[in-house]
Design an enzyme around this catalytic site. Structure first.
Site, PDB file in Angstrom:
ATOM      1  N   HIS A 102      25.730 102.079  51.118  1.00 16.60           N
ATOM      2  CA  HIS A 102      26.615 102.943  51.907  1.00 16.60           C
ATOM      3  C   HIS A 102      25.759 103.771  52.870  1.00 16.60           C
ATOM      4  CE1 HIS A 102      29.403 106.062  53.037  1.00 16.60           C
ATOM      5  NE2 HIS A 102      30.366 105.231  52.685  1.00 16.60           N
ATOM      6  N   GLU A 171      30.925  99.440  58.611  1.00 16.02           N
ATOM      7  CA  GLU A 171      31.211 100.871  58.725  1.00 16.02           C
ATOM      8  C   GLU A 171      30.257 101.506  59.732  1.00 16.02           C
ATOM      9  OE1 GLU A 171      33.347 102.518  55.043  1.00 16.02           O
ATOM     10  OE2 GLU A 171      31.210 102.640  54.654  1.00 16.02           O
TER      11      GLU A 171
END
Ligand code: PGA
Length: 251
Positions: A102, A171
């Protein structure tokens, strides 16, 4: 249309187990009222709530609709890694998915592509499905080269079959709601970047993440070229998240 995937990344929320249970109960009640669910849901709570959420999923109806995911994994399966949670520990709690790389870990905790690659192998070794996050920090003229390099280094040493077993979450860091001034990418912009990912991983499922909310979820979920969405902040704003589930169910 194939089943869409909704990943709820709770990040470091909520503050208490009681609040976590409230969110789960609300989701459970909402899903129960739906006639048809053409999506899969993965809930990724903080480590400290995994055991309880796992129990809830294995002992309630919610477990028929939702799977458990973790937000990170240790580099190795055992040994001196203070503060870490290993793949076998996660698998023992019925965790099926794990978010790897992430951007908040890449940029705030200095996780390099090499570290992300080792964690990815750790997840695969423990038969957990990796949700691998990739994305540029800024949309500069050469951001596609950045993306290509990030993907090459992140997936180094994996067979094509292992690569395709991963779920990719595109992302862009500038679109993530915790980035100051964040704005969601447009579905067209996200599509353009996903084409770069597809060059290298033609068969993998690719999701979009970054400021998904009840207003824009349909724009992304309704596209055939997107396999789902990764929802951060809005996944712990219960009312908003229930709206997103309704949108997914109505596709
Ligand atoms: P956001 O987060 O939906 O709050 O932008 C997405 C993510 O960071 O995974």
């Amino acid at each position: 249309m194939s089943k869409k995937l909704l990943i709820a990344n709770w990040k470091m929320n909520p503050d208490s187990l009681a609040q976590a249970n409230q969110i789960l109960e609300a989701i459970d009640g909402h899903l129960e009222g739906m006639m048809y669910r053409n999506f899969s849901l993965v809930i990724c709570p903080p480590f400290i709530f995994l055991e309880e959420v796992s129990k809830t999923l294995t002992t309630s109806r919610l477990g028929q609709s939702a799977f458990l995911g973790a937000q990170d994994i240790a580099l190795e399966d055992s040994g001196g890694f203070t503060g870490e949670i290993s793949g076998p520990m996660l698998a023992g709690l019925n965790v099926r998915y794990v978010i790897i790389g992430h951007s908040e870990r890449r940029w705030k905790m200095n996780e390099s592509n090499e570290i992300v690659n080792i964690k990815l192998k750790s997840a695969l070794r423990n038969t957990l499905t990796p949700i691998v996050c990739v994305g540029e920090r800024e949309r500069t003229a050469d951001f596609k080269d950045f993306l290509r390099n990030q993907i090459k280094e992140t997936f180094a040493g994996l067979s094509q079959e292992e690569k395709e077993a991963c779920i990719i979450a595109y992302e862009p860091v500038w679109a993530i709601s915790t980035t100051p001034g964040a704005q969601p990418d447009s579905p067209e912009g996200a599509h353009d970047s996903m084409m770069v990912i597809r060059e290298l991983l033609p068969e993998a499922k690719i999701l979009y993440g970054g400021s998904i909310n009840a207003n824009n979820a349909h724009d992304f979920l309704s596209r055939a070229d997107m396999d789902g969405v990764l929802v951060g902040g809005a996944s712990v704003r219960t009312e908003e998240f229930l709206k997103i589930l309704t949108i997914a169910a109505a596709l």
